[in-house]
Write an enzyme that holds these catalytic residues in place. Sequence first.
Site, PDB file in Angstrom:
ATOM      1  N   LYS A 282      40.353 -41.266   1.599  1.00 16.27           N
ATOM      2  CA  LYS A 282      39.647 -41.995   0.537  1.00 16.27           C
ATOM      3  C   LYS A 282      38.929 -41.042  -0.412  1.00 16.27           C
ATOM      4  O   LYS A 282      39.022 -41.163  -1.629  1.00 16.27           O
ATOM      5  CB  LYS A 282      38.618 -42.973   1.140  1.00 16.27           C
ATOM      6  CG  LYS A 282      39.200 -44.013   2.080  1.00 16.27           C
ATOM      7  CD  LYS A 282      38.142 -44.997   2.569  1.00 16.27           C
ATOM      8  CE  LYS A 282      37.047 -44.367   3.408  1.00 16.27           C
ATOM      9  NZ  LYS A 282      37.510 -43.872   4.730  1.00 16.27           N
TER      10      LYS A 282
ATOM     11  N   ARG B 218      31.159 -51.637   4.016  1.00 13.90           N
ATOM     12  CA  ARG B 218      31.677 -51.339   5.347  1.00 13.90           C
ATOM     13  C   ARG B 218      31.384 -52.450   6.332  1.00 13.90           C
ATOM     14  O   ARG B 218      31.818 -52.379   7.472  1.00 13.90           O
ATOM     15  CB  ARG B 218      30.991 -50.075   5.840  1.00 13.90           C
ATOM     16  CG  ARG B 218      31.908 -48.878   6.066  1.00 13.90           C
ATOM     17  CD  ARG B 218      31.023 -47.779   6.558  1.00 13.90           C
ATOM     18  NE  ARG B 218      31.641 -46.610   7.054  1.00 13.90           N
ATOM     19  CZ  ARG B 218      31.960 -45.541   6.330  1.00 13.90           C
ATOM     20  NH1 ARG B 218      31.806 -45.550   5.029  1.00 13.90           N
ATOM     21  NH2 ARG B 218      32.439 -44.478   6.915  1.00 13.90           N
TER      22      ARG B 218
ATOM     23  N   ARG C 211      38.905 -30.972  10.455  1.00 14.43           N
ATOM     24  CA  ARG C 211      38.757 -30.642   9.030  1.00 14.43           C
ATOM     25  C   ARG C 211      37.456 -29.897   8.722  1.00 14.43           C
ATOM     26  O   ARG C 211      36.439 -30.073   9.392  1.00 14.43           O
ATOM     27  CB  ARG C 211      38.888 -31.902   8.168  1.00 14.43           C
ATOM     28  CG  ARG C 211      37.710 -32.837   8.228  1.00 14.43           C
ATOM     29  CD  ARG C 211      37.969 -34.120   7.433  1.00 14.43           C
ATOM     30  NE  ARG C 211      36.853 -35.045   7.594  1.00 14.43           N
ATOM     31  CZ  ARG C 211      36.805 -36.263   7.074  1.00 14.43           C
ATOM     32  NH1 ARG C 211      37.817 -36.730   6.368  1.00 14.43           N
ATOM     33  NH2 ARG C 211      35.744 -37.023   7.271  1.00 14.43           N
TER      34      ARG C 211
ATOM     35  N   ARG D 171      31.419 -27.614   8.078  1.00 18.04           N
ATOM     36  CA  ARG D 171      32.050 -28.704   8.815  1.00 18.04           C
ATOM     37  C   ARG D 171      30.995 -29.790   8.959  1.00 18.04           C
ATOM     38  O   ARG D 171      29.842 -29.496   9.289  1.00 18.04           O
ATOM     39  CB  ARG D 171      32.447 -28.173  10.197  1.00 18.04           C
ATOM     40  CG  ARG D 171      33.428 -29.005  10.963  1.00 18.04           C
ATOM     41  CD  ARG D 171      33.687 -28.360  12.318  1.00 18.04           C
ATOM     42  NE  ARG D 171      34.515 -27.168  12.259  1.00 18.04           N
ATOM     43  CZ  ARG D 171      35.853 -27.181  12.399  1.00 18.04           C
ATOM     44  NH1 ARG D 171      36.500 -28.307  12.629  1.00 18.04           N
ATOM     45  NH2 ARG D 171      36.532 -26.057  12.341  1.00 18.04           N
TER      46      ARG D 171
ATOM     47  N   ARG E 208      33.648 -43.585  15.090  1.00 24.22           N
ATOM     48  CA  ARG E 208      33.744 -44.036  13.696  1.00 24.22           C
ATOM     49  C   ARG E 208      34.958 -44.931  13.493  1.00 24.22           C
ATOM     50  O   ARG E 208      34.913 -45.917  12.747  1.00 24.22           O
ATOM     51  CB  ARG E 208      33.797 -42.828  12.751  1.00 24.22           C
ATOM     52  CG  ARG E 208      32.419 -42.202  12.558  1.00 24.22           C
ATOM     53  CD  ARG E 208      32.468 -40.740  12.206  1.00 24.22           C
ATOM     54  NE  ARG E 208      33.167 -40.455  10.976  1.00 24.22           N
ATOM     55  CZ  ARG E 208      33.622 -39.242  10.654  1.00 24.22           C
ATOM     56  NH1 ARG E 208      33.446 -38.225  11.474  1.00 24.22           N
ATOM     57  NH2 ARG E 208      34.236 -39.062   9.523  1.00 24.22           N
TER      58      ARG E 208
HETATM   59  P1  ADP Z   1      34.199 -41.421   6.960  1.00 20.80           P
HETATM   60  O1  ADP Z   1      34.737 -42.509   6.105  1.00 20.80           O
HETATM   61  O2  ADP Z   1      35.064 -40.196   6.938  1.00 20.80           O
HETATM   62  O3  ADP Z   1      33.835 -41.868   8.333  1.00 20.80           O
HETATM   63  P2  ADP Z   1      31.745 -41.242   5.345  1.00 20.80           P
HETATM   64  O4  ADP Z   1      31.381 -39.969   4.708  1.00 20.80           O
HETATM   65  O5  ADP Z   1      32.177 -42.370   4.463  1.00 20.80           O
HETATM   66  O6  ADP Z   1      32.855 -40.864   6.404  1.00 20.80           O
HETATM   67  O7  ADP Z   1      30.532 -41.781   6.247  1.00 20.80           O
HETATM   68  C1  ADP Z   1      29.923 -40.992   7.229  1.00 20.80           C
HETATM   69  C2  ADP Z   1      28.895 -41.820   8.007  1.00 20.80           C
HETATM   70  O8  ADP Z   1      27.879 -42.309   7.095  1.00 20.80           O
HETATM   71  C3  ADP Z   1      29.445 -43.076   8.686  1.00 20.80           C
HETATM   72  O9  ADP Z   1      30.005 -42.801   9.955  1.00 20.80           O
HETATM   73  C4  ADP Z   1      28.175 -43.939   8.762  1.00 20.80           C
HETATM   74  O10 ADP Z   1      27.323 -43.537   9.810  1.00 20.80           O
HETATM   75  C5  ADP Z   1      27.477 -43.636   7.451  1.00 20.80           C
HETATM   76  N1  ADP Z   1      27.880 -44.569   6.364  1.00 20.80           N
HETATM   77  C6  ADP Z   1      28.546 -44.245   5.238  1.00 20.80           C
HETATM   78  N2  ADP Z   1      28.732 -45.325   4.458  1.00 20.80           N
HETATM   79  C7  ADP Z   1      28.173 -46.368   5.131  1.00 20.80           C
HETATM   80  C8  ADP Z   1      28.037 -47.759   4.869  1.00 20.80           C
HETATM   81  N3  ADP Z   1      28.540 -48.327   3.747  1.00 20.80           N
HETATM   82  N4  ADP Z   1      27.401 -48.526   5.785  1.00 20.80           N
HETATM   83  C9  ADP Z   1      26.899 -48.009   6.899  1.00 20.80           C
HETATM   84  N5  ADP Z   1      26.985 -46.703   7.227  1.00 20.80           N
HETATM   85  C10 ADP Z   1      27.618 -45.884   6.352  1.00 20.80           C
END
Ligand code: ADP
Length: 226
Positions: free
Chosen positions: A21, A96, A135, A168, A180
């Site tokens: 994404k 999310r 990654r 990282r 996740r």
């Molecule tokens: P990825 O999609 O690779 O898991 P992100 O960078 O989008 O990583 O998100 C990393 C972390 O940030 C998530 O695992 C969560 O803990 C938090 N996070 C990000 N966006 C949201 C959201 N919209 N609602 C709740 N938690 C979020």
Amino acid sequence: MSEVMTSPAVLILLGPPGAGKGTQARMLEERFGLIQLSTGDLLRAAVAAGTPAGMAAKSVMESGGLVSDDIVLAILKDRLGEPDVTAGVILDGFPRTAGQAEALDDLLAGAGQKVNVAISLEVDDEAMIDRVAGRYTCAACGEGYHDTNKRPQRDGTCDKCGGTAFKRRADDNADTARARLEAYHAQTAPLIAHYRSHGVLETIDAMGSIADIAAALDPIVTRAVQ
Ligand code: ADP
């Protein structure tokens, strides 16, 4: 007012961690002049800055769980208040949860807007764990690498900028990646049905190369921003 105002486009990228994404959102920013809004990036910035929201989010992020809707919505609303977003936005990692999707619908309805398109990046789950756990990025230019799939040509030196420091994410390890992925299936994947029922869902196969995925996205985004 005599001029017809065109509302900024609102695009959503859906997909599990590792689906690409962020990579695609950054390419769409350049190609279409849109602004990428990543709640993950906004939260990581809040953690780094040590704000109250960041301090509350840190341990949840490290465990692979989801930060509370209240915190995420407050951070997102702040960002949406900045002037550059009038160009249109690509939401990456937001919404999310069902609560976040409804809050977004309400927020947009209040401004006479709606989500233009939600694009689901379809991938194979197990491959995502390996992608995410391996990654890392160049600390200077952000170029992405992977322990086994994409190592720099010269060990320890960025191919793109020659930088020698890499970073990282704290949550990019196998255990947290699995948590996740579970959070994605339990709380985020149901949004695919939400956007399908609103008639704005598109799905693409995201197991191909970065260029293949970009090519699949192009016509969808072109239609959405028209
Ligand atoms: P990825 O999609 O690779 O898991 P992100 O960078 O989008 O990583 O998100 C990393 C972390 O940030 C998530 O695992 C969560 O803990 C938090 N996070 C990000 N966006 C949201 C959201 N919209 N609602 C709740 N938690 C979020």
